[in-house]
Write a protein that holds these residues in place. Structure first.
Motif, PDB file in Angstrom:
ATOM      1  N   ALA A 233       0.829  -1.201   0.000  1.00  0.00           N
ATOM      2  CA  ALA A 233       0.000   0.000   0.000  1.00  0.00           C
ATOM      3  C   ALA A 233       0.860   1.246   0.000  1.00  0.00           C
ATOM      4  O   ALA A 233       1.914   1.315   0.646  1.00  0.00           O
ATOM      5  N   SER A 234       0.408   2.258  -0.726  1.00  0.00           N
ATOM      6  CA  SER A 234       0.951   3.615  -0.678  1.00  0.00           C
ATOM      7  C   SER A 234      -0.253   4.539  -0.751  1.00  0.00           C
ATOM      8  O   SER A 234      -1.364   4.086  -1.038  1.00  0.00           O
ATOM      9  N   PRO A 235      -0.117   5.823  -0.463  1.00  0.00           N
ATOM     10  CA  PRO A 235      -1.296   6.700  -0.430  1.00  0.00           C
ATOM     11  C   PRO A 235      -2.126   6.608  -1.716  1.00  0.00           C
ATOM     12  O   PRO A 235      -1.646   6.912  -2.807  1.00  0.00           O
ATOM     13  N   ALA A 291      -8.129   5.429   4.554  1.00  0.00           N
ATOM     14  CA  ALA A 291      -6.859   4.892   5.069  1.00  0.00           C
ATOM     15  C   ALA A 291      -7.131   4.104   6.342  1.00  0.00           C
ATOM     16  O   ALA A 291      -8.010   4.440   7.140  1.00  0.00           O
ATOM     17  N   LEU A 319      -4.598  -0.150   3.992  1.00  0.00           N
ATOM     18  CA  LEU A 319      -4.555   0.987   3.081  1.00  0.00           C
ATOM     19  C   LEU A 319      -3.844   2.160   3.746  1.00  0.00           C
ATOM     20  O   LEU A 319      -4.087   2.484   4.918  1.00  0.00           O
ATOM     21  N   ALA A 320      -2.972   2.781   2.972  1.00  0.00           N
ATOM     22  CA  ALA A 320      -2.095   3.812   3.540  1.00  0.00           C
ATOM     23  C   ALA A 320      -2.770   5.172   3.578  1.00  0.00           C
ATOM     24  O   ALA A 320      -3.683   5.493   2.802  1.00  0.00           O
ATOM     25  N   ARG A 321      -2.253   6.043   4.453  1.00  0.00           N
ATOM     26  CA  ARG A 321      -2.730   7.409   4.578  1.00  0.00           C
ATOM     27  C   ARG A 321      -2.021   8.300   3.558  1.00  0.00           C
ATOM     28  O   ARG A 321      -0.900   8.055   3.190  1.00  0.00           O
TER      29      ARG A 321
END
Length: 321
Positions: A233-235, A291, A319-321
């Motif tokens: 996951a990345s933003p 996120a 899931l990323a912020r």
């Protein structure tokens, strides 16, 4: 070698994009000629032509079917059978097939296959009866033997069509009552039915259903599950990566599950799909969920015989912020 594909996921609904790739520069080596070609008259005006799929190493992207010297059909690489129609009754025909690759190279013509269409029957609108009985058994991890009893028809049966999961996979002659189907996957459950056809192309209902399971083949049979699934996951994004199953054929269709729900089918173009057992596949998902949402992700591949294979091990991603 990696082939990325991108898609969006609004509330677990994914929109995919097809990956594209170019043929290797300077490729001048043609594929080998197709083998195992057969031709069977299905009616007074049609012949069913089949051949074996080219090995994945050939890089075949399509086939050309010839009736005598005339090109009659062009097919993608995942199609290895075709009905040639609009033929004349009581006529002998010769068919050949050649393969082409992504660089435009064409193979020599296959060995010829010959068939003679039967006589036409005027005003025949009555379908044959269904074959009364059908039996089947697995003959090793990659083959099955089907046997059926003869159907009846007022003008005579001209062919028997074998269906697997509703899709025709083989055509046998009127005088045949058994066939061996090859190219199956080890440890897989199959459903087969047989239909009779007459000279006017009237088709019977399905005969009795045969269900069988091929035995596993730990020594030779490939695992049908894709390997090494990772999710990062990345933003606003989740990147998936995995290795195609070693089925011996190109793998270009995968079904993705998130939290035990099927959310999309990922499809790659014929030029971009990675040959089975080599390299890794990458697929990027655009995320609209908050996120911190946890996804449990798994996927499975569409096998060369049309069945879905085994699932990957499930992997979790936050899931990323």
């Amino acid at each position: 070698m990696r082939h990325p594909a991108r898609s969006a996921v609004p509330a677990l609904c994914l929109c995919l994009a097809l990956a594209t790739a170019c043929a290797p520069d300077g490729d001048t080596d043609p594929p080998h000629a197709p083998v195992g070609i057969t031709a069977q008259a299905g009616s007074a005006t049609s012949v069913h032509v089949m051949w074996r799929a080219a090995p994945d190493s050939e890089g075949v992207t399509g086939y050309q079917v010839f009736q005598g010297d005339h090109l009659v059909r062009e097919l993608p690489s995942d199609k290895t059978m075709v009905d040639v129609t609009d033929l004349a009754p009581v006529t002998a025909y010769t068919f050949t097939v050649r393969a082409r690759d992504a660089a435009g190279n064409r193979s020599p013509l296959s060995e010829p296959a010959r068939a003679t269409t039967p006589a036409a029957k005027a005003e025949d609108h009555r379908a044959p009866s269904a074959p009364p009985t059908t039996t089947g058994r697995a003959e090793g991890p990659r083959a099955a033997r089907l046997t059926w009893t003869a159907a009846t028809d007022d003008t005579g049966v001209t062919a028997y069509d074998v269906h697997q999961g509703g899709v025709r996979v083989h055509t046998a002659g009127a005088g045949e009552s058994a066939t061996t189907l090859t190219g199956l996957q080890p440890g897989t459950r199959y459903t087969f039915t047989v239909r009779a056809r007459d000279g006017a192309d009237n088709t019977s209902p399905d005969g009795p259903t045969v269900e069988l399971t091929t035995p596993p083949d730990p020594g030779q049979g490939p695992d049908t599950a894709p390997g090494g699934l990772t999710a990062t996951a990345s933003p606003g994004l989740v990147d998936l990566s995995w290795t195609p199953p070693a089925t011996g054929r190109r793998t270009d269709e995968y079904q993705l599950y998130v939290n035990d729900r099927p959310v999309t089918v990922i499809q790659f173009g014929a030029g971009a799909a990675i040959p089975s057992g080599t390299g890794r596949v990458e697929h990027r998902i655009t995320v609209t969920e908050p996120a911190g949402t946890v996804w449990a992700v798994k996927l499975r591949a569409r096998l060369p015989d049309g069945n879905w294979g085994a699932f990957t091990a499930e992997t979790r991603v936050v899931l990323a912020r």
